[in-house]
Design an enzyme around this catalytic site. Structure first.
Site, short mmCIF file in Angstrom:
data_model
loop_
_atom_site.label_atom_id
_atom_site.label_comp_id
_atom_site.label_asym_id
_atom_site.label_seq_id
_atom_site.Cartn_x
_atom_site.Cartn_y
_atom_site.Cartn_z
CG ASP A 231 -1.25 1.12 1.35
OD1 ASP A 231 -1.66 2.09 0.74
OD2 ASP A 231 -2.09 1.34 2.46
CE LYS B 73 -0.92 6.61 -3.58
NZ LYS B 73 -1.81 6.52 -2.52
CD GLU C 157 -4.57 3.88 -2.66
OE1 GLU C 157 -5.75 5.08 -2.25
OE2 GLU C 157 -3.62 3.96 -2.72
CG ASP D 67 -8.71 5.29 1.62
OD1 ASP D 67 -7.92 5.47 3.03
OD2 ASP D 67 -8.45 4.97 1.42
#
Ligand code: AMP
Length: 561
Positions: A10, A72, A149, A180
């Site tokens: 992850d 990211k 994800e 999330d």
């Protein structure tokens, strides 16, 4: 190769986690060398050597110019948003350093790690997915696949909570909301699982909302208390602001398990001691929770669904440990929220399970698990409209199409004696191709001489479940199978990848730089607000664009619709 040698990663904006499958095929989080279950996705470039994780965070206080964080968010762009020791690095290289640490730390536990599955947000577009694949390659990891994800989280919850078998089969059809909330982003996805088919029905999010916003509310609360007592605003001093952020984050975590605590803070020899209750914290941040519910409501409307249709709500991301999140979701949905596995580990566990599925079934089509997805942006081709000669974009695969998707379209050549046809592949944008992102070209070359205009060109798209796009083009009338190539418009070229591979292998992340005499630099706060993220997922495009005849149409001129 033994299945436990593949890892699931992850790769998070603030923290990353990784897992493997134990002898019983169950996912286990791997602790990094420091003994932590999550690793800060921060890299300290200590003159060539890349130091990742906790130590990089520490280094950021005294050498902020040498530390890369939130890389990211820059994925898909050519370069990280600011120089590192005066040098510009591609985000792939920074992420490669993070992945390499995880791979190396995993290898200590598992002897040898060569393969892995990496997760990405559901809304990541093709260049971003490619960039993550490339980061894996630069880290010396064979990336078996990229998985979304929320899909990974659903697999992990499913297998561990028992509503999915180890072969990925669901006992009853499920409609799952994956909520999330991480450190800097919020994503919400509605998924359907039937048999072994995992379909993401819709995905949405807020790329500017995360745990850091909750921290900032406490920072504000403390700074105001300090200001009131001592007539000094600690936020005006970078180092004090940093310390305040750390106190705030710690207090926030504390309030996830305690209903009251006392926060202490000192600055310039003055101190405060403030009581903060969970109730007060919840009222300071109620609007932030409502923002996430607003996004979830919108998602359900877009998917023509409702809270009543949801069979499970899964929590992912460290910030869902705040009790206010589950409470609000339970209030909205009238059902209890599944908190059976750690929200920090769910995604990595799902990736490890998926890596196991892939290894057991090989890479052939007979995988036990058919992971389905939707594409988050229109995919199309640029050309000229036959009737008007004006530039247009033809959508080949509209956004929110379930993957894998195929499409086939007939075009014609534009000019007599065209020697090649260049198919410009774009993502997003409007009907005239405005605001579209070029993602590659497919070139049919070596066409025979004196080829008449209007010779048919058949273009085919194949968008695989992992989000990789293949484009083929053929001129059947010519009777020759033309050769086609995809050229990446973004990201690292093959030559650049090879060069970076060799630089990284030699530990030369940065080119030679003089190690200066060290001095403490407190002028730049390392936690400065994360850079603006890309466009929101699920961005709606305007209606048909009214284009101007005189706009440059050079790149459109090979194809007619
Ligand atoms: P992630 O990016 O999913 O790892 O989430 C990181 C975020 O979760 C950070 O903002 C953390 O402050 C937050 N977080 C982690 N643990 C807790 C906790 N126990 N209570 C509240 N927030 C937490």
């Amino acid at each position: 190769m033994a299945s436990q040698n593949a890892i699931g990663i992850d790769l998070g904006t603030t923290f990353s986690a990784f897992a493997y499958l134990d002898r019983n095929g169950m996912p286990q989080t791997i602790a990094n060398l420091e003994g932590d279950l999550v690793t800060p996705s921060a890299v300290f470039f200590d003159y060539g050597e890349a130091v990742v994780g906790r130590e990089a965070i520490k280094a950021a206080s005294y050498e902020p110019e040498a530390v890369a964080m939130f890389a990211k968010r820059d994925v898909g762009k050519p370069l990280y948003h600011r120089p590192i020791r005066g040098q510009h690095l591609p985000p792939e290289v920074i992420l490669a350093a993070v992945l390499r640490k995880l791979k190396d730390d995993a290898a200590i536990k598992l002897d040898q790690v060569e393969e892995g599955v990496i997760t990405v947000p559901a809304f990541f577009n093709e260049p971003k997915r490619k960039a993550v694949m490339d980061a894996g390659r630069l880290a010396g990891l064979k990336v078996l696949d990229i998985i979304n994800e929320p899909t990974a989280a659903a697999i992990a919850y499913g297998v561990q909570a028992g509503f999915v078998t180890k072969d990925g089969l669901v006992r009853e059809p499920e409609t799952i909301l994956v909520y999330d909330l991480g450190g800097g982003t919020f994503d919400v996805t509605l998924m359907k699982i039937e048999g072994s088919a995992y379909t993401a029905l819709a995905t949405d999010g807020d790329s500017q909302l995360g745990g850091i916003d909750w921290d900032q509310r406490i920072v504000q609360f403390l700074a105001e208390a300090f200001l009131e007592k001592h007539r000094i605003d600690p936020r005006e001093d970078a180092a004090a602001h940093q310390a305040l952020m750390r106190e705030a984050e710690e207090a926030k975590r504390g309030l996830s398990t305690r209903s009251n605590l006392t926060v202490r803070f000192a600055h310039q020899g003055r101190r405060i001691q403030v009581a903060l209750s969970r109730e007060e914290f919840e009222s300071l941040t109620a609007d932030l929770v409502q923002r996430t519910i607003f996004t979830a409501d919108k998602l359900l409307r877009d998917a023509r669904s409702s809270w009543a249709e949801i069979t499970r709500i899964l929590l992912v991301g460290g910030s869902t440990r705040m009790p206010m999140i589950a409470a609000e979701l339970e209030q909205q949905s009238g059902m209890s929220v599944d908190r059976s596995i750690s929200p920090d580990e769910a995604v990595a566990h799902g990736a490890a399970l998926y890596a196991g599925f892939l290894q057991r079934g090989g890479r052939a089509a007979d995988r036990n698990l058919a992971v389905k997805n939707v594409n988050s942006h229109d995919l199309g081709v640029l050309g000229l409209e036959k009737e008007t000669g004006m530039k247009r974009r033809r959508t080949m695969i509209p956004r929110n199409t379930t993957l894998p998707a195929r499409s086939r379209s007939r075009f014609v050549t534009h000019r007599v004696n065209q020697q090649r046809v260049v198919i410009h592949v774009v993502e997003g944008g409007d009907d005239s191709g405005k605001n579209a992102t070029p993602i590659g070209k497919c070139i049919v070359s070596d066409l025979p001489p004196r080829l008449p205009a209007k010779t048919p060109v058949i273009v085919q798209f194949f968008y695989a479940a992992n989000g990789r796009l293949s484009v083929k083009a053929a001129l059947p009338d010519v009777g020759v199978e033309a050769s086609t190539t995809i050229e990446k418009a973004y990201g690292l070229s093959e030559e650049e990848l090879v060069e970076w591979e060799s630089r990284i292998a030699q530990g030369k992340y940065l080119l030679e730089v003089e190690r200066p005499k060290r001095g403490v630099d407190e002028t730049e706060a390392w936690f400065a607000a994360p850079p603006a993220a890309d466009a929101e997922p699920n961005q709606d495009f305007d209606g048909p664009h009214v284009f101007q005849e005189n706009e440059d149409s050079e790149i459109f001129s090979d194809l007619e619709f």
